[in-house]
Design a protein around this motif. Structure first.
Motif, PDB file in Angstrom:
ATOM      1  N   VAL A  77       0.848  -1.206  -0.253  1.00  0.00           N
ATOM      2  CA  VAL A  77      -0.137  -0.092   0.300  1.00  0.00           C
ATOM      3  C   VAL A  77       0.212   1.163  -0.049  1.00  0.00           C
ATOM      4  O   VAL A  77       0.309   2.322  -0.675  1.00  0.00           O
ATOM      5  CB  VAL A  77      -0.907   0.044   1.185  1.00  0.00           C
ATOM      6  N   GLN A  78       1.837   1.223   0.310  1.00  0.00           N
ATOM      7  CA  GLN A  78       2.715   2.410   0.627  1.00  0.00           C
ATOM      8  C   GLN A  78       3.595   2.641  -0.404  1.00  0.00           C
ATOM      9  O   GLN A  78       4.177   3.816  -1.068  1.00  0.00           O
ATOM     10  CB  GLN A  78       4.239   1.865   2.121  1.00  0.00           C
ATOM     11  N   LEU A  79       3.972   1.822  -1.167  1.00  0.00           N
ATOM     12  CA  LEU A  79       4.536   1.732  -2.408  1.00  0.00           C
ATOM     13  C   LEU A  79       3.696   2.290  -3.171  1.00  0.00           C
ATOM     14  O   LEU A  79       3.475   2.805  -4.571  1.00  0.00           O
ATOM     15  CB  LEU A  79       4.647   0.064  -2.918  1.00  0.00           C
ATOM     16  N   ARG A  80       2.847   1.359  -3.369  1.00  0.00           N
ATOM     17  CA  ARG A  80       1.264   1.719  -4.358  1.00  0.00           C
ATOM     18  C   ARG A  80       1.639   4.199  -3.882  1.00  0.00           C
ATOM     19  O   ARG A  80       0.817   4.669  -5.280  1.00  0.00           O
ATOM     20  CB  ARG A  80      -0.229   1.379  -4.339  1.00  0.00           C
ATOM     21  N   ASP A  81       0.729   3.468  -2.602  1.00  0.00           N
ATOM     22  CA  ASP A  81       0.996   5.341  -2.444  1.00  0.00           C
ATOM     23  C   ASP A  81       2.339   6.498  -3.042  1.00  0.00           C
ATOM     24  O   ASP A  81       1.861   7.616  -3.716  1.00  0.00           O
ATOM     25  CB  ASP A  81       1.166   6.013  -1.169  1.00  0.00           C
ATOM     26  N   LEU A  82       3.724   5.798  -2.528  1.00  0.00           N
ATOM     27  CA  LEU A  82       4.715   6.432  -2.830  1.00  0.00           C
ATOM     28  C   LEU A  82       4.663   6.263  -5.247  1.00  0.00           C
ATOM     29  O   LEU A  82       5.076   7.503  -5.463  1.00  0.00           O
ATOM     30  CB  LEU A  82       6.002   5.790  -3.259  1.00  0.00           C
ATOM     31  N   CYS A  83       4.212   5.710  -5.510  1.00  0.00           N
ATOM     32  CA  CYS A  83       4.337   5.564  -6.725  1.00  0.00           C
ATOM     33  C   CYS A  83       2.682   6.743  -7.297  1.00  0.00           C
ATOM     34  O   CYS A  83       3.478   7.327  -8.156  1.00  0.00           O
ATOM     35  CB  CYS A  83       3.277   3.716  -7.967  1.00  0.00           C
ATOM     36  N   HIS A  84       2.195   6.776  -6.957  1.00  0.00           N
ATOM     37  CA  HIS A  84       1.501   7.482  -7.396  1.00  0.00           C
ATOM     38  C   HIS A  84       1.728   9.449  -7.285  1.00  0.00           C
ATOM     39  O   HIS A  84       1.362  10.472  -7.809  1.00  0.00           O
ATOM     40  CB  HIS A  84      -0.761   8.010  -6.483  1.00  0.00           C
ATOM     41  N   VAL A  85       2.601   8.993  -5.985  1.00  0.00           N
ATOM     42  CA  VAL A  85       2.842  10.816  -5.498  1.00  0.00           C
ATOM     43  C   VAL A  85       4.441  11.418  -6.415  1.00  0.00           C
ATOM     44  O   VAL A  85       4.240  11.976  -7.307  1.00  0.00           O
ATOM     45  CB  VAL A  85       3.481  10.815  -4.966  1.00  0.00           C
ATOM     46  N   LEU A  86       4.553   9.993  -7.152  1.00  0.00           N
ATOM     47  CA  LEU A  86       5.687  10.214  -7.937  1.00  0.00           C
ATOM     48  C   LEU A  86       5.325   9.895  -9.409  1.00  0.00           C
ATOM     49  O   LEU A  86       5.850  10.175 -10.352  1.00  0.00           O
ATOM     50  CB  LEU A  86       6.997   9.308  -7.984  1.00  0.00           C
ATOM     51  N   GLY A  87       4.274  10.597  -9.479  1.00  0.00           N
ATOM     52  CA  GLY A  87       3.355  10.105 -11.126  1.00  0.00           C
ATOM     53  C   GLY A  87       3.043   9.195 -11.669  1.00  0.00           C
ATOM     54  O   GLY A  87       2.711   9.139 -13.067  1.00  0.00           O
ATOM     55  N   GLY A  88       3.372   7.746 -11.373  1.00  0.00           N
ATOM     56  CA  GLY A  88       3.327   6.643 -12.382  1.00  0.00           C
ATOM     57  C   GLY A  88       2.469   5.558 -11.682  1.00  0.00           C
ATOM     58  O   GLY A  88       1.353   6.667 -10.372  1.00  0.00           O
ATOM     59  N   ASP A  89       2.043   4.270 -11.243  1.00  0.00           N
ATOM     60  CA  ASP A  89       1.549   4.114 -10.779  1.00  0.00           C
ATOM     61  C   ASP A  89       1.913   2.292 -10.344  1.00  0.00           C
ATOM     62  O   ASP A  89       3.427   2.343 -11.049  1.00  0.00           O
ATOM     63  CB  ASP A  89       0.237   3.286 -11.282  1.00  0.00           C
ATOM     64  N   LEU A  90       1.639   1.853  -9.644  1.00  0.00           N
ATOM     65  CA  LEU A  90       2.108   0.424  -8.791  1.00  0.00           C
ATOM     66  C   LEU A  90       2.873  -0.830 -10.085  1.00  0.00           C
ATOM     67  O   LEU A  90       3.792  -1.024 -10.134  1.00  0.00           O
ATOM     68  CB  LEU A  90       1.367  -0.507  -7.966  1.00  0.00           C
ATOM     69  N   ILE A  91       1.241  -0.500 -11.337  1.00  0.00           N
ATOM     70  CA  ILE A  91       1.577  -1.858 -12.320  1.00  0.00           C
ATOM     71  C   ILE A  91       3.203  -1.815 -13.782  1.00  0.00           C
ATOM     72  O   ILE A  91       4.091  -2.358 -13.672  1.00  0.00           O
ATOM     73  CB  ILE A  91       0.705  -1.732 -13.093  1.00  0.00           C
ATOM     74  N   SER A  92       3.185  -0.162 -13.434  1.00  0.00           N
ATOM     75  CA  SER A  92       4.474   0.391 -14.140  1.00  0.00           C
ATOM     76  C   SER A  92       5.730   0.371 -13.218  1.00  0.00           C
ATOM     77  O   SER A  92       6.771  -0.178 -13.974  1.00  0.00           O
ATOM     78  CB  SER A  92       4.211   2.572 -14.580  1.00  0.00           C
ATOM     79  N   PHE A  93       5.788   0.754 -12.185  1.00  0.00           N
ATOM     80  CA  PHE A  93       7.009   0.277 -11.195  1.00  0.00           C
ATOM     81  C   PHE A  93       6.816  -1.171 -11.433  1.00  0.00           C
ATOM     82  O   PHE A  93       8.172  -1.490 -11.837  1.00  0.00           O
ATOM     83  CB  PHE A  93       6.575   0.734  -9.539  1.00  0.00           C
ATOM     84  N   THR A  94       6.319  -2.403 -11.262  1.00  0.00           N
ATOM     85  CA  THR A  94       6.437  -3.219 -11.188  1.00  0.00           C
ATOM     86  C   THR A  94       7.118  -3.475 -12.318  1.00  0.00           C
ATOM     87  O   THR A  94       8.118  -4.569 -12.635  1.00  0.00           O
ATOM     88  CB  THR A  94       5.587  -3.763 -11.158  1.00  0.00           C
ATOM     89  N   LYS A  95       6.850  -3.221 -14.024  1.00  0.00           N
ATOM     90  CA  LYS A  95       7.189  -3.841 -15.047  1.00  0.00           C
ATOM     91  C   LYS A  95       8.685  -3.052 -14.849  1.00  0.00           C
ATOM     92  O   LYS A  95       9.576  -3.630 -15.463  1.00  0.00           O
ATOM     93  CB  LYS A  95       6.251  -3.371 -16.198  1.00  0.00           C
ATOM     94  N   THR A  96       9.131  -2.569 -14.834  1.00  0.00           N
ATOM     95  CA  THR A  96      10.132  -1.692 -14.233  1.00  0.00           C
ATOM     96  C   THR A  96      11.383  -2.438 -13.799  1.00  0.00           C
ATOM     97  O   THR A  96      11.956  -2.838 -14.213  1.00  0.00           O
ATOM     98  CB  THR A  96      10.127   0.002 -14.517  1.00  0.00           C
ATOM     99  N   PHE A  97      10.993  -2.750 -13.025  1.00  0.00           N
ATOM    100  CA  PHE A  97      11.163  -3.806 -11.425  1.00  0.00           C
ATOM    101  C   PHE A  97      11.328  -5.073 -12.510  1.00  0.00           C
ATOM    102  O   PHE A  97      13.243  -5.525 -12.089  1.00  0.00           O
ATOM    103  CB  PHE A  97      11.138  -3.888 -10.469  1.00  0.00           C
ATOM    104  N   GLU A  98      10.941  -5.454 -13.049  1.00  0.00           N
ATOM    105  CA  GLU A  98      10.798  -6.924 -13.405  1.00  0.00           C
ATOM    106  C   GLU A  98      11.823  -6.740 -14.268  1.00  0.00           C
ATOM    107  O   GLU A  98      12.707  -7.721 -14.605  1.00  0.00           O
ATOM    108  CB  GLU A  98       9.360  -7.399 -14.053  1.00  0.00           C
ATOM    109  N   GLN A  99      11.577  -5.454 -15.316  1.00  0.00           N
ATOM    110  CA  GLN A  99      12.367  -5.775 -16.648  1.00  0.00           C
ATOM    111  C   GLN A  99      13.951  -5.296 -15.692  1.00  0.00           C
ATOM    112  O   GLN A  99      15.031  -5.671 -16.654  1.00  0.00           O
ATOM    113  CB  GLN A  99      12.125  -3.839 -17.823  1.00  0.00           C
ATOM    114  N   ALA A 100      14.425  -4.477 -14.860  1.00  0.00           N
ATOM    115  CA  ALA A 100      15.597  -3.706 -14.510  1.00  0.00           C
ATOM    116  C   ALA A 100      16.124  -5.655 -14.179  1.00  0.00           C
ATOM    117  O   ALA A 100      17.827  -6.020 -13.726  1.00  0.00           O
ATOM    118  CB  ALA A 100      15.219  -3.184 -13.035  1.00  0.00           C
ATOM    119  N   LEU A 101      15.303  -6.431 -13.410  1.00  0.00           N
ATOM    120  CA  LEU A 101      16.249  -8.053 -13.070  1.00  0.00           C
ATOM    121  C   LEU A 101      16.190  -8.866 -14.046  1.00  0.00           C
ATOM    122  O   LEU A 101      17.112  -9.638 -13.958  1.00  0.00           O
ATOM    123  CB  LEU A 101      14.915  -8.948 -11.982  1.00  0.00           C
ATOM    124  N   SER A 102      16.112  -8.487 -15.350  1.00  0.00           N
ATOM    125  CA  SER A 102      15.588  -9.636 -16.543  1.00  0.00           C
ATOM    126  C   SER A 102      17.662  -9.615 -16.593  1.00  0.00           C
ATOM    127  O   SER A 102      19.076  -9.171 -16.528  1.00  0.00           O
ATOM    128  CB  SER A 102      15.450  -8.935 -17.826  1.00  0.00           C
TER     129      SER A 102
END
Length: 86
Positions: free
Chosen positions: A55-80
């Protein structure tokens, strides 16, 4: 199993989070204030001292102008494996 804070994935998680904040143009202090938290909050998060729940991560994503799904996709790509150092 190794604790998450000692894993490569955790380091990358923190890097993606910081990059998202920097790209948003917000300082740590501005981001913390937008979340209604003390100035040290984002510093602690980005250093890995403080962990976020979903929930905190979702709130943070929204404050930063993004969303949790986009963050997760970016994170997964960085892990590849293609993005692994070496």
């Amino acid at each position: 199993m190794t604790k998450a804070i000692y894993r490569r994935e955790h380091v990358i998680f923190l890097q993606v989070l910081k990059r998202m904040r920097v790209e948003s143009g917000m300082t740590q202090a501005q981001c913390s204030a937008a979340l209604g938290r003390p100035q040290s909050f984002m510093s602690d998060v980005e250093r890995g001292v403080r962990r976020l729940d979903t929930v905190q991560l979702r709130d943070l994503c929204h404050v930063l102008g993004g969303d949790l799904i986009s963050f997760t996709k970016t994170f997964e790509q960085a892990l590849s494996p293609d993005n692994a150092p070496g």
